[in-house]
Design an enzyme around this catalytic site. Structure first.
Site, PDB file in Angstrom:
ATOM      1  N   PRO A  80     -22.603 -14.228 -51.673  1.00 31.14           N
ATOM      2  CA  PRO A  80     -21.377 -13.458 -51.889  1.00 31.14           C
ATOM      3  C   PRO A  80     -20.650 -13.926 -53.147  1.00 31.14           C
ATOM      4  O   PRO A  80     -20.465 -15.125 -53.363  1.00 31.14           O
ATOM      5  CB  PRO A  80     -20.560 -13.751 -50.624  1.00 31.14           C
ATOM      6  N   GLU A  81     -20.262 -12.976 -53.977  1.00 33.09           N
ATOM      7  CA  GLU A  81     -19.554 -13.292 -55.209  1.00 33.09           C
ATOM      8  C   GLU A  81     -18.087 -12.898 -55.062  1.00 33.09           C
ATOM      9  O   GLU A  81     -17.622 -12.595 -53.960  1.00 33.09           O
ATOM     10  CB  GLU A  81     -20.239 -12.592 -56.388  1.00 33.09           C
TER      11      GLU A  81
END
Length: 369
Positions: A80-81
């Site tokens: 996840p960014e």
């Protein structure tokens, strides 16, 4: 002869709290990104869709794409960014902030391995504390506590999920930490993590309210206090390549492999281009593209390649359908039709268009035609 057929039916009911529709992070972030490019003609990717993938191709129940649509490497290594973490932060802000902790169950020691006192100390120190407004820097998020000097720091790792669930809901298979509240609203916060690379921990906070464990991490491009000029100066001083610089959390946080590739494609820059040759206008344009693509991902709820990334209500994001280059090896470029290429990069992959993103002269020996 009579045969008796016995049929067992299991009915599972799952209640979920409605999730708010994501909106842009701030007016400051939106204005700073739009200032770089003003005319639609300078944004040829706007409205583009992969020419060989229909709008709803590969969709399955739950909002993620079928495994056949994305390589095992992408689904295995997707972390996840910034947009995905910001979507989770907004959910926590709505459903958790202002509530008082009534109990904590640590169900797996690895989930709190970064808390030096262990699971028992984590639970004891959190009990009775009131949770403040959820905050984020880069890919980290934290919940300040009412003692004014500590916060619960969270990192999702590769498969972590922070879910707001009804207390009566069936436990998830990989439930690691449960945080109950004493307000009688009937919901609790659960940390679910299949691969146990993420975790929760308690930390002292700095004068600015930042957990001391992440004080070294730079601001992200969507932060209103991000200094574009300082970023350009630091970028020119680094003897490295542009994508390595974008992934350097001490220089700029929150930009991961996906959005780095997307921003570089929009800017027409090859990922192996040296930072020393980037002009001030070039770095400003690149930052603008990074802000644009992350704000667009926010509006779509983030990027989900499988069921592991979800928001606090267990719902997947849809930005994977809008990706122009990442994960599209050998597919035609949305802008020029040239086949997208994939190259190994820092134990991961980089995706680029060899026509729109010319290979630097210094790197041509490593990129055979």
């Amino acid at each position: 002869m009579h045969w008796l057929l016995s049929v067992r039916v299991r009915v599972r009911v799952r209640v979920r709290v409605p999730v708010p529709v994501p909106v842009p992070v701030s007016a400051a972030a939106a204005s700073s990104s739009s200032a770089v490019r003003e005319s639609p003609a300078s944004r040829p990717w706007a409205g583009c869709r992969p020419v060989n993938r229909p709008r709803h191709a590969g969709r399955r129940r739950g909002g993620t794409l079928r495994a056949s649509g994305w390589s095992d490497e992408i689904r295995r290594r997707h972390v996840p960014e910034l947009p995905e973490v910001e979507v989770v932060r907004r959910g926590l802000e709505r459903w958790v902030c202002g509530r008082t902790v009534g109990g904590v169950d640590v169900l797996h020691p690895r989930a709190v391995r970064r808390h030096l006192g262990g699971g028992g100390d984590f639970a004891a120190r959190l009990l009775g504390r009131r949770i403040g407004t959820a905050r984020r820097r880069g890919k980290y998020l934290w919940l300040p506590l009412d003692d004014g000097g500590s916060a619960v720091l969270g990192h999702l790792g590769m498969s972590g999920q922070l879910l707001v669930q009804p207390e009566a809901a069936v436990d998830e298979r990989h439930l690691r930490v449960r945080i109950r509240f004493g307000d009688g609203l009937g919901t609790e916060l659960r940390f679910v993590d299949q691969r146990t690379f993420g975790g929760l921990s308690l930390h002292d906070t700095t004068r600015d309210g930042l957990p001391d464990a992440i004080a070294h991490i730079a601001r992200d491009p969507l932060d209103p206090e991000f200094d574009d000029a300082a970023f350009h100066t630091a970028l020119r001083l680094r003897r490295t390549t542009i994508k390595r610089a974008l992934l350097d959390q001490s220089l700029v946080s929150g930009v991961g492999n996906i959005y780095a590739d997307e921003a570089l494609w929009r800017a027409g820059l090859h990922y192996d281009r040296p930072t020393a040759g980037l002009t001030r206008a070039g770095s400003a344009e690149l930052l603008g593209h990074a802000r644009d693509v992350m704000n667009e991902a926010l509006a779509a709820g983030g990027t989900s390649f499988d069921s592991l990334y979800v928001n606090v209500n267990g719902e997947s994001g849809y930005f994977s359908r809008e990706l122009s280059v990442y994960g599209r090896s050998e597919q035609p470029c949305n802008r020029c039709g040239t086949r997208i290429r994939r190259a190994p990069f820092m134990n991961r992959s980089s995706y680029f268009c060899p026509k729109c993103q010319p290979i630097p002269q210094s790197s041509k020996a490593r990129f055979p035609r």
